[in-house]
Design a protein around this motif. Structure first.
Motif, PDB file in Angstrom:
ATOM      1  N   ARG A 100       0.864  -1.336  -0.206  1.00  0.00           N
ATOM      2  CA  ARG A 100      -0.017   0.075  -0.259  1.00  0.00           C
ATOM      3  C   ARG A 100       1.006   1.140   0.067  1.00  0.00           C
ATOM      4  N   THR A 101       0.167   2.270  -0.471  1.00  0.00           N
ATOM      5  CA  THR A 101       1.229   3.441  -0.344  1.00  0.00           C
ATOM      6  C   THR A 101       1.001   4.234   1.184  1.00  0.00           C
ATOM      7  N   ALA A 103      -0.320   7.089   1.999  1.00  0.00           N
ATOM      8  CA  ALA A 103      -1.357   7.569   1.948  1.00  0.00           C
ATOM      9  C   ALA A 103      -2.434   6.608   2.355  1.00  0.00           C
ATOM     10  N   GLU A 104      -2.402   5.440   1.652  1.00  0.00           N
ATOM     11  CA  GLU A 104      -3.366   4.440   1.980  1.00  0.00           C
ATOM     12  C   GLU A 104      -3.368   3.978   3.549  1.00  0.00           C
ATOM     13  N   HIS A 105      -2.185   3.802   4.135  1.00  0.00           N
ATOM     14  CA  HIS A 105      -1.792   3.404   5.312  1.00  0.00           C
ATOM     15  C   HIS A 105      -2.381   4.463   6.486  1.00  0.00           C
ATOM     16  N   ARG A 106      -2.193   5.816   6.126  1.00  0.00           N
ATOM     17  CA  ARG A 106      -2.747   6.845   7.022  1.00  0.00           C
ATOM     18  C   ARG A 106      -4.179   6.815   7.054  1.00  0.00           C
ATOM     19  N   ALA A 107      -4.690   6.521   5.652  1.00  0.00           N
ATOM     20  CA  ALA A 107      -6.266   6.364   5.765  1.00  0.00           C
ATOM     21  C   ALA A 107      -6.799   5.530   6.439  1.00  0.00           C
ATOM     22  N   GLU A 108      -6.228   4.265   6.507  1.00  0.00           N
ATOM     23  CA  GLU A 108      -6.614   2.985   7.359  1.00  0.00           C
ATOM     24  C   GLU A 108      -6.402   3.514   8.586  1.00  0.00           C
ATOM     25  N   ARG A 111      -9.101   5.783   9.886  1.00  0.00           N
ATOM     26  CA  ARG A 111     -10.325   4.754  10.186  1.00  0.00           C
ATOM     27  C   ARG A 111     -10.460   3.975  11.395  1.00  0.00           C
ATOM     28  N   GLU A 124      -0.795   0.406  11.548  1.00  0.00           N
ATOM     29  CA  GLU A 124      -0.995   1.168  10.221  1.00  0.00           C
ATOM     30  C   GLU A 124      -0.096   2.583  10.077  1.00  0.00           C
ATOM     31  N   ALA A 128       2.809   3.396   7.411  1.00  0.00           N
ATOM     32  CA  ALA A 128       2.627   4.966   6.744  1.00  0.00           C
ATOM     33  C   ALA A 128       4.034   5.569   6.786  1.00  0.00           C
ATOM     34  N   ARG A 131       6.646   3.583   4.725  1.00  0.00           N
ATOM     35  CA  ARG A 131       6.286   3.723   3.229  1.00  0.00           C
ATOM     36  C   ARG A 131       6.622   5.073   2.740  1.00  0.00           C
TER      37      ARG A 131
END
Length: 210
Positions: A100-101, A103-108, A111, A124, A128, A131
């Motif tokens: 994952r990028t 940004a995807e780790h941060r968004a997860e 959440r 997560e 981030a 990455r």
């Protein structure tokens, strides 16, 4: 001796008895190593029983058989340890098999934090960080890298953040392997480190620019 027994009970009957023996419950629950040891032991017992005086071909043949059996057992044990090390390395890897990028780790992470799932959110967020540092070439991408290894490598490139990176790695280990629940404070500290590192530059580059 074995052929004589087969002639007495018939080949079909021998096959039936062999199948019944193999499907016994205790055999179904054996591990690969246990099954190999049992088969080797049974073979050795039959070899000894079929030889005059219990020694097939003399002392030399007996020594050869023992050496071969020992080598087989050692090989099986080595393969088992190798597989265990491989599984352990995969389990301890920071980023895991799914790419994952940052940004995807941060968004997860956000959440999960919104659901108060602090341990997962902390994991997560450190992913981030990893990455982002790899994407900006602060650290070289390395499959299977652990949190401690990330903190060590990134700490050398960003010495001003070395202590915080080490603390983040310890927190990651606690919530991942120490079964700690994590906390909102722990997550906020990890998120703050992530935010600060996004603008950090390696010491060598910063020194050259100045």
């Amino acid at each position: 001796m074995i052929l004589a027994v087969l002639d007495d009970i018939g080949r079909d009957e021998a096959r039936r008895r062999a199948v019944e023996e193999l499907i016994r419950p205790e055999y179904q629950q054996e591990s690969l190593l246990e099954r190999a040891i049992r088969l080797i032991r049974e073979f050795f017992d039959r070899l000894m029983d079929s030889a005059p005086g219990g020694v097939p071909g003399g002392v030399l043949a007996l020594i050869i058989v023992i050496v071969v059996v020992g080598a087989l057992i050692a090989l099986i044990a080595w393969q088992g340890r190798k597989a265990t090390r491989g599984r352990r390395a995969a389990a301890e890897a920071l980023l895991g098999p799914v790419e994952r990028t940052a940004a995807e780790h941060r968004a997860e992470a956000e959440r999960l934090a919104a659901e108060s799932r602090w341990a997962e959110a902390i994991r997560e967020r450190l992913r981030a960080i990893a990455r982002d540092l790899e994407h900006r070439a602060v650290v070289t991408p390395q499959p299977g890298r652990t949190a401690d290894e990330l903190a060590e490598v990134a700490g050398r490139e960003l010495p001003a953040y070395a202590a915080r990176l080490a603390s983040a790695a310890r927190l990651f280990d606690e919530v991942t392997y120490g079964a700690a629940d994590g906390s909102e404070d722990g997550y906020r500290a990890m998120a703050g480190l992530d935010d600060d590192l996004r603008t950090a530059r390696p010491a060598l580059a910063a020194g050259g620019a100045s």
